[in-house]
Structures are given as C-alpha cells and as structure tokens.
Enzyme design. Structure first.
Site, PDB file in Angstrom:
ATOM      1  N   ASN A 148     -28.218  29.642  -9.764  1.00  0.00           N
ATOM      2  CA  ASN A 148     -26.822  29.580  -9.301  1.00  0.00           C
ATOM      3  C   ASN A 148     -26.637  30.136  -7.886  1.00  0.00           C
ATOM      4  O   ASN A 148     -25.827  29.625  -7.120  1.00  0.00           O
ATOM      5  CB  ASN A 148     -25.876  30.241 -10.311  1.00  0.00           C
ATOM      6  CG  ASN A 148     -26.128  31.708 -10.496  1.00  0.00           C
ATOM      7  OD1 ASN A 148     -27.218  32.215 -10.233  1.00  0.00           O
ATOM      8  ND2 ASN A 148     -25.126  32.422 -10.970  1.00  0.00           N
ATOM      9  N   GLU A 246     -30.495  41.699 -14.193  1.00  0.00           N
ATOM     10  CA  GLU A 246     -29.118  41.306 -13.860  1.00  0.00           C
ATOM     11  C   GLU A 246     -28.821  40.091 -14.716  1.00  0.00           C
ATOM     12  O   GLU A 246     -29.347  39.005 -14.470  1.00  0.00           O
ATOM     13  CB  GLU A 246     -29.003  40.963 -12.366  1.00  0.00           C
ATOM     14  CG  GLU A 246     -29.361  42.114 -11.431  1.00  0.00           C
ATOM     15  CD  GLU A 246     -28.382  43.271 -11.500  1.00  0.00           C
ATOM     16  OE1 GLU A 246     -27.282  43.106 -12.061  1.00  0.00           O
ATOM     17  OE2 GLU A 246     -28.725  44.365 -11.016  1.00  0.00           O
ATOM     18  N   CYS A 280     -22.205  34.648 -12.050  1.00  0.00           N
ATOM     19  CA  CYS A 280     -22.288  35.691 -13.075  1.00  0.00           C
ATOM     20  C   CYS A 280     -21.000  36.505 -13.104  1.00  0.00           C
ATOM     21  O   CYS A 280     -20.502  36.849 -14.166  1.00  0.00           O
ATOM     22  CB  CYS A 280     -23.501  36.580 -12.822  1.00  0.00           C
ATOM     23  SG  CYS A 280     -23.539  37.285 -11.187  1.00  0.00           S
ATOM     24  N   GLU A 458     -28.824  46.421  -8.397  1.00  0.00           N
ATOM     25  CA  GLU A 458     -29.257  45.812  -7.145  1.00  0.00           C
ATOM     26  C   GLU A 458     -28.213  46.174  -6.088  1.00  0.00           C
ATOM     27  O   GLU A 458     -27.113  46.583  -6.430  1.00  0.00           O
ATOM     28  CB  GLU A 458     -29.332  44.280  -7.279  1.00  0.00           C
ATOM     29  CG  GLU A 458     -30.506  43.841  -8.115  1.00  0.00           C
ATOM     30  CD  GLU A 458     -30.835  42.356  -8.008  1.00  0.00           C
ATOM     31  OE1 GLU A 458     -29.962  41.569  -7.608  1.00  0.00           O
ATOM     32  OE2 GLU A 458     -31.973  41.998  -8.337  1.00  0.00           O
TER      33      GLU A 458
HETATM   34  P1  NAD Z   1     -32.451  31.704 -16.999  1.00  0.00           P
HETATM   35  O1  NAD Z   1     -32.570  32.964 -17.780  1.00  0.00           O
HETATM   36  O2  NAD Z   1     -32.610  30.417 -17.725  1.00  0.00           O
HETATM   37  O3  NAD Z   1     -33.525  31.661 -15.833  1.00  0.00           O
HETATM   38  C1  NAD Z   1     -33.597  32.657 -14.826  1.00  0.00           C
HETATM   39  C2  NAD Z   1     -35.002  32.658 -14.232  1.00  0.00           C
HETATM   40  O4  NAD Z   1     -35.921  33.086 -15.236  1.00  0.00           O
HETATM   41  C3  NAD Z   1     -35.496  31.280 -13.785  1.00  0.00           C
HETATM   42  O5  NAD Z   1     -36.289  31.422 -12.626  1.00  0.00           O
HETATM   43  C4  NAD Z   1     -36.342  30.843 -14.958  1.00  0.00           C
HETATM   44  O6  NAD Z   1     -37.323  29.885 -14.604  1.00  0.00           O
HETATM   45  C5  NAD Z   1     -36.976  32.163 -15.374  1.00  0.00           C
HETATM   46  N1  NAD Z   1     -37.480  32.217 -16.745  1.00  0.00           N
HETATM   47  C6  NAD Z   1     -37.073  31.488 -17.821  1.00  0.00           C
HETATM   48  N2  NAD Z   1     -37.824  31.820 -18.902  1.00  0.00           N
HETATM   49  C7  NAD Z   1     -38.689  32.774 -18.510  1.00  0.00           C
HETATM   50  C8  NAD Z   1     -39.713  33.527 -19.158  1.00  0.00           C
HETATM   51  N3  NAD Z   1     -40.006  33.339 -20.445  1.00  0.00           N
HETATM   52  N4  NAD Z   1     -40.386  34.438 -18.456  1.00  0.00           N
HETATM   53  C9  NAD Z   1     -40.091  34.665 -17.146  1.00  0.00           C
HETATM   54  N5  NAD Z   1     -39.166  33.972 -16.461  1.00  0.00           N
HETATM   55  C10 NAD Z   1     -38.461  33.047 -17.136  1.00  0.00           C
HETATM   56  O7  NAD Z   1     -31.055  31.791 -16.248  1.00  0.00           O
HETATM   57  P2  NAD Z   1     -30.345  30.640 -15.370  1.00  0.00           P
HETATM   58  O8  NAD Z   1     -29.782  29.614 -16.304  1.00  0.00           O
HETATM   59  O9  NAD Z   1     -31.268  30.210 -14.266  1.00  0.00           O
HETATM   60  O10 NAD Z   1     -29.169  31.475 -14.676  1.00  0.00           O
HETATM   61  C11 NAD Z   1     -27.895  31.602 -15.203  1.00  0.00           C
HETATM   62  C12 NAD Z   1     -27.709  32.953 -15.848  1.00  0.00           C
HETATM   63  O11 NAD Z   1     -27.981  33.976 -14.900  1.00  0.00           O
HETATM   64  C13 NAD Z   1     -26.309  33.216 -16.334  1.00  0.00           C
HETATM   65  O12 NAD Z   1     -26.358  33.857 -17.579  1.00  0.00           O
HETATM   66  C14 NAD Z   1     -25.740  34.160 -15.289  1.00  0.00           C
HETATM   67  O13 NAD Z   1     -24.671  34.963 -15.702  1.00  0.00           O
HETATM   68  C15 NAD Z   1     -26.945  34.948 -14.947  1.00  0.00           C
HETATM   69  N6  NAD Z   1     -26.777  35.579 -13.653  1.00  0.00           N
HETATM   70  C16 NAD Z   1     -26.621  36.933 -13.596  1.00  0.00           C
HETATM   71  C17 NAD Z   1     -26.420  37.565 -12.364  1.00  0.00           C
HETATM   72  C18 NAD Z   1     -26.244  39.040 -12.263  1.00  0.00           C
HETATM   73  O14 NAD Z   1     -26.403  39.553 -11.165  1.00  0.00           O
HETATM   74  N7  NAD Z   1     -25.958  39.754 -13.340  1.00  0.00           N
HETATM   75  C19 NAD Z   1     -26.384  36.796 -11.211  1.00  0.00           C
HETATM   76  C20 NAD Z   1     -26.544  35.423 -11.300  1.00  0.00           C
HETATM   77  C21 NAD Z   1     -26.750  34.821 -12.541  1.00  0.00           C
END
Ligand code: NAD
Length: 477
Positions: A148, A246, A280, A458
C-alpha cells in the site's frame, strides 16, 4: 525487465522465473520482476553480512552524507518514480508524488540524526571502575514491506537501519517491487557501497519466509497484515530475532457535537478514501454524536460523491482503483455482509459504470449507516473505500465503540473542547490520536500500534532504538 539488487549488482532469480506486474487501473503489464526463492535470499543476506563490518565502522557523518545524496537523486527522479508507483500500485499521481517526496524526507530526517547517536558514561558503586553504554548496530536487517505504501514504508525501515550502521535486505510486496528497485538503484548511483542495501523480489511464502529463518538475519522489520505479523513473530521467537511489527488497524474517528463539521467532513474524506482506503491509519469506523449526525452526514455524502474515481495517471483523479481484484472482492464481501445485517448504503456501494472502468479494480467510495456492530466491516480491518457510520449519544459511547476492537493503531477526535479532547486522547486505545487533525503520520513522531496492531515503533528518534543494541562496558581505572 526489472532486476533484484544483490551485492550492488542487478540479478535475475536463480531459477530464471519472473512475475508480471500489472497496472490495477487496466490490467496491463507494467514490467516483470524476478520471482526469487530461498537461494536468492541466501545470496542477498550473505552480501549484506559481508558489507556489514565496513559499514558499521563508517563514520556517522559519512553515512548521513550518502543518505542525503540518495535523497537528492530521488528528488531528481521524482516524476519518473511517481509515475511508476501509480502504474504498479494504482494510487493517484499526486499521492504517488507525495509518497516519493516523503521517502526523501525520511532519508533526510535520519541523516540528520546519524551523528547524534551517542552513549553514556555511568558512575559505578565500585569507585575504581566506571561504566559505558554504547549503542551498536544489530547486524543484517530484513525489511519486509506491503503494497500500500511500498516506498515510504521501505524508507521508514531502511533510513534508521542504515544510519545506525546496519545493512539491509528489502523484500517488497510481490505486486509492488518496481519503484523500490528503482529507488535502490538510485542509492547505488549515489555511492552507497555494494551489499549495504539489497532487494530480493518474490512471494512472501518463499522469499519472505527464507528471510525470517536465515540465521544471519538479526532483525526483522515487518509491515503487513496482523495474521502475517503473528506468524513473523512466532518464527522470530524461535531464534530470538529482534522484530518490529507494524500491522493492521481499524481506526475510529469521533465527531463530537461541538466539532467544526465542515473541517471534520473534509478530514473524514481524506482519512477514509486516500489511497482508495488502503491505508493502515485510515479512519475505518466513524462515530458521530446523534445531535449533529444529520448535518455531518449530509456534508460527508456531498464530499464523497464529488470524489472523482479513475486511472491514477489522469490529473483529475481523486481516487484510483483498488490494488488487486481480490482486494475489491474483499471490500464487496464486507459491504454485502453489513447490508445483510441491516445496514443502509448512503453513498457508493457498487462498482462504477462506464467503459473506462471495465478493466480496472474500481469501486465507488462508500458510506454505510445503521451498521450492526457485529458486522465484519466493524470487527475486521476493511482495507478499501467503505466507511461505516455509527450515531452515538455521547463521548462515553463513542469511546466504548472505538475501543471495542482487537486493533489499536490510530484514532481521531473532533471537538472544540480541549478538556474533552484530552480525555478522549487518554482513553482511546491506540498508538496515535489526532485532535482536530487529518490522520497523517509524521516522521518526527514514533509510530506503532497497541493491541494487535503491532509491536515496537517506527519513525522519530525512537526508531533508532529498534536498530541498535546497547552494550555495557566496564572500565577499571
Ligand atoms: P501482507 O501481510 O499480505 O504482506 C506484507 C509483506 O509480507 C509482503 O511483502 C508479503 O510478501 C510478505 N509476506 C507474506 N507472507 C509472508 C511470510 N510467510 N513470511 C514473510 N513475509 C511474508 O500485507 P499486505 O496485504 O501487503 O498489506 C496490507 C496490510 O498491511 C494491512 O493489514 C495494513 O493495515 C497493514 N499495514 C500496516 C501499516 C502499519 O504501519 N501499521 C502500514 C501499512 C500497512
């Protein structure tokens, strides 16, 4: 074809596989990226480990100078980077431009802190000795980034990691690797030594997983879904690796009866629909006092209906497509669930009509009233442009509803009464509370969630503590 960057050089995946990166606005292929696997991760981690001793010894002002030079290169290429980000992610060009600008800002912010990191002299009870506390780099850090905010969230990890003397392997989300790769190329052009910053691309289940378990990775900085974050924490626990997480959020926004309703409606529009709701810290539940609800909701509907939905590259677009078809289906399912439980759609609630929308993942900005608090849209994280509105009698009811969530990332309150605002900020279970302000995070402030929204911080000076280990030294004098 985009390439990974390992040890300062471009490379394809060991197995030669690639993934097509598609434009969410029309499904067209923007480029391909290597579909890496564990062997590629191993090479990247080894490159980072080889680069570590020299980088950790590099004088802080020199590390800062390299980050500043990289920020300058990013600025020179801002238009190219913003266009690439829009094409791979879907967000409007002005949002991409801001994200690229913020990437430069975060590099400059941490560059400014590089030579201010210092330790302490500690007098000891044994008077012929004294103690020193020094802050050392942790080692090779993995930066796992979601789709995102692929660039800004990479920045919030690599900038503090690098100024503190660590080396880094970045893993972008598998659907948004292109702009991150281009940014790291610009770091190399700026003179960053080979191996200090590497990028491996590919699926989370293989590339991400290989990073989690690699013994030379000492710290994992992860942003993504709460479910994935729990898994990351479990795997890290086995080797006692450092983690910052995060994770997801379902931020409440509270509008009191004495609020500036025009300003609150403008903020709610940004808070929920920026990046097509895929933020997020988006406001994902809105609580408005009953006495002003009709007036406020009227203002909000007017603003939301004026949001121009379209291809992010078009200058007049205010909301782009969702990032993937699956993401849109998820939002549609949450809206359908709410409606099945009695909710009323008061804006949007459908895909837009028209040929220009036929090939993209578009969904109209959506507002819902009379939502059952047991609905998925209220209980889970809705990562798309749909906002449930709850009418409440008073602040106590608003805060009770707001806190009734497993998440605790951000929150906001709109009131002209400072005492009320302060009371709300104290009681809201969240890592951030905005008072009469848009839910925009600031590089200068620590950022991170409570409850299931995360672990650690962060940004801000505080982030440096998550990229260093303190070491105590006793000196006999
Ligand atoms: P996701 O958890 O599907 O993926 C995030 C990252 O993790 C990607 O690079 C993905 O390839 C990797 N990943 C997936 N499975 C993994 C594994 N088994 N081991 C290691 N890495 C793995 O999340 P998304 O759909 O890309 O992002 C959206 C989510 O992120 C939403 O829930 C959003 O709220 C959250 N988010 C949080 C923040 C924050 O700062 N708190 C900021 C932005 C997004």
């Amino acid at each position: 074809m985009a390439q990974m960057i390992v040890g300062g050089a471009p490379r394809s995946a060991t197995n030669g596989a690639v993934t097509e990166i598609r434009n969410p606005a029309n499904g067209e292929v923007v480029d391909t990226a290597p579909r890496g696997e564990a062997a590629d991760v191993a090479e990247a981690v080894e490159a980072a480990a080889r680069a570590l001793p020299d980088w950790a010894r590099t004088a802080p002002h020199r590390r800062a100078a390299l980050l500043l030079r990289a920020a300058e290169r990013i600025g020179e290429h801002a238009a190219e980077l913003a266009s690439l980000l829009t094409r791979e992610q879907g967000k409007p060009l002005r949002e991409s431009g801001l994200e690229i600008a913020r990437f430069g800002d975060i590099l400059r912010y941490y560059a400014g802190l590089a030579d201010k990191l210092r330790g302490e002299y500690v007098p000891l009870a044994e008077r012929d000795k004294y103690g020193l506390v020094v802050h050392q780099p942790i080692g090779v850090c993995a930066a796992i980034v979601p789709w995102n905010y692929p660039v800004h969230l990479m920045g919030s990890k690599i900038a503090p990691a690098l100024v503190a003397g660590n080396t880094v392997v970045v893993k972008p989300a598998s659907t948004t690797p292109l702009t991150s790769i281009r940014c790291v190329e610009l770091f190399l052009e700026a003179g960053l030594p080979a191996g200090v910053l590497n990028v491996v691309t590919g699926p989370g289940g293989t590339v991400g997983e290989a990073l989690l378990v690699h013994p030379a990775v000492r710290k994992i900085a992860f942003t993504g879904e709460t479910a994935t974050g729990k898994h990351v924490m479990e795997v890290a626990a086995r080797e006692v690796k450092r983690v910052t997480l995060e994770l997801g959020g379902s931020d409440p926004m509270i509008v009191c009866d004495d609020a500036d309703l025009d300003a609150a409606a403008a903020a709610a529009t940004v808070n929920r629909f920026w990046n097509a709701g895929q933020t997020c810290i988006a406001a994902k539940r809105l609580y408005v006092f009953e006495t002003v609800a009709d007036e406020f909701v009227g203002k909000l509907v007017g603003r939301v209906e004026r949001l121009k939905v379209g291809d992010g590259l078009a200058r007049d677009t205010r909301m782009g497509p969702l990032h993937t078809a699956r993401q849109r289906e998820e939002v549609e399912a949450m809206v359908a669930d709410a409606v099945a439980r009695g909710a009323t759609v008061i804006a949007g609630g459908a895909r837009p009509d028209g040929d220009e929308y036929a090939r993209g993942n578009y969904y109209l900005p959506t507002l819902l009233e009379h939502v059952d608090p047991a609905s998925r849209i209220a209980r889970e994280e809705c990562f798309g442009p749909a906002l449930p509105i709850f009418r409440v009698p008073d602040l106590d009811a608003a805060i009770a509803g707001a806190n009734d969530s497993p998440y605790g990332l951000g929150s906001s309150v709109w009131t002209r009464d400072l005492a009320r605002a302060r009371a709300a900020a104290a009681r809201l279970e969240a890592g951030y509370t905005w008072i009469n302000a848009v839910q925009l995070d600031h590089d200068e402030l620590p950022f991170g969630g409570v409850k299931q929204s995360g672990y650690g911080k962060e940004r801000g000076v505080e982030a440096l503590a998550y990229y260093t280990e303190s070491k105590s030294i006793v000196v006999a004098s």
